[in-house]
Scaffold this active site. Structure first.
Site, PDB file in Angstrom:
ATOM      1  N   GLU A  17       0.818  -1.214   0.000  1.00 52.93           N
ATOM      2  CA  GLU A  17       0.000   0.000   0.000  1.00 52.93           C
ATOM      3  C   GLU A  17       0.851   1.263   0.000  1.00 52.93           C
ATOM      4  OE1 GLU A  17      -2.523  -3.332   1.371  1.00 52.93           O
ATOM      5  OE2 GLU A  17      -0.515  -2.626   1.902  1.00 52.93           O
ATOM      6  N   HIS A  69     -10.362  -5.631  10.392  1.00 54.95           N
ATOM      7  CA  HIS A  69     -11.053  -5.483   9.115  1.00 54.95           C
ATOM      8  C   HIS A  69     -12.437  -4.849   9.296  1.00 54.95           C
ATOM      9  CE1 HIS A  69      -8.025  -8.558   8.219  1.00 54.95           C
ATOM     10  NE2 HIS A  69      -8.146  -8.230   6.940  1.00 54.95           N
TER      11      HIS A  69
END
Length: 325
Positions: A60, A129
């Site tokens: 990322e 998450h």
């Protein structure tokens, strides 16, 4: 008008902007051949080619840095972060580089980079998450932050984000992906920085955004059966913030509830509450209420997750409490 899910509307916005501007390209983990973790980029590789829809390594920080460079060079990259939780490994790029480059260049180098990501709980996906991290992105100046609550806004706000010359983080909620509503056909753009009053009311204003807009509407309907009129305002973008709509609603109802899924401490509700109290104190007839996630990691167990995260019942309780004391 067409019936679309939020996934379909997001995909439609990407198609609209890829077709409109050859400088737009989409990239990220599994966005090309797989069509995205949530199918947001489904079919884009087939229709726009491998030069404009690009799979990246699982890095990322690396691919957001690539997007910054591409934006500085005149392109309009659209990066997808699979989960907003994964932004934490790229915060140096996000907050030190992407958010600051335009300012540190004296305004001479715009950064038209859009970052699409997904957040939110209510799915039993556990602490790593299930987060909503918009407050982290708002803390340092330089990023625009957008959170749609329905399909039409997903299409229109994303189009506006891609056309903006500033970096924008566009946060879909995973629980909304299947939610369908009417979406305008053809080109559709919703300007950033404009809130929307979803339900008119006279007794108390509920400011919220993203998945909690639906909960707010449920709470408002139940409150009406108990004689309390709740005005529901979908903020839609947190930076820029539509202060004109906020002030008008506070001046109308004189009572405020702010609801968001992110944690309470140092969250959007605390910040907005301060702004309202410091600028509109004489308009308030009751203390501002903030409904948010409890200050605990989001649990995996459904029974515990339901305790930590906001619910329509908690929103209703806050609205009734603001009116009745």
């Amino acid at each position: 008008m067409s019936q679309m899910s939020v996934v379909e509307a997001t995909n439609a916005a990407l198609r609209q902007e890829l077709a409109r501007d050859p400088k737009v390209f989409v990239y990220g983990e599994d966005v090309a051949h797989y069509g995205g973790m949530f199918r947001v980029t489904d079919g884009l590789l087939r229709d726009f080619g491998a030069d404009r829809v690009i799979d990246t390594p699982i890095s990322e920080s690396g691919f957001l840095g690539m997007g910054l460079g591409a934006a500085m060079a005149g392109m309009r990259p659209v990066a997808e972060l699979m989960f907003i939780d994964f932004s934490l490994v790229a915060m140096d790029q996000l907050l030190n580089n992407i958010a600051k480059t335009h300012y540190m260049s004296g305004g001479s180098v715009p950064v038209p980079l859009t970052i699409i990501t997904q957040g939110g709980g209510y799915r039993g996906a556990a602490a790593q998450h299930s987060q909503m991290l918009e407050a982290l992105l708002l803390h340092l100046p330089g990023l625009k932050v957008v959170l749609p609550s329905n399909a039409a806004d997903a299409k229109g706000l994303l189009a506006a984000a891609i056309r903006d010359d500033n970096p924008v983080v566009f946060i879909n909620h995973k629980q909304l992906f299947g939610a369908k509503s009417e979406v305008p056909d053809g080109e559709h753009v919703v300007p950033l920085g404009q809130a929307r009053t979803m339900r008119e009311g006279t007794d108390v204003t509920l400011f919220t955004y993203s998945y909690l807009v639906g909960m707010g509407m449920q709470a408002a309907e139940e409150a009406a059966t108990q004689g309390v009129s709740v005005e529901v305002v979908d903020l839609r973008t947190l930076n820029p913030l539509d202060w004109e709509t906020i002030a008008a609603s506070v001046t109308k109802t004189h009572r405020v509830v702010i609801a968001h899924e992110a944690h309470l401490r140092c969250g959007v509700g605390v910040d907005l509450s301060h702004q309202i109290q410091s600028r509109l104190f004489d308009e308030l007839d009751a203390p501002i209420q903030v409904v948010a996630a409890l200050d605990a990691p989001i649990p995996f167990a459904k029974e515990l997750e339901d305790v930590v995260l906001p619910s329509p019942a908690r929103l209703l309780e806050a609205c009734l409490g603001a009116v009745h004391g």
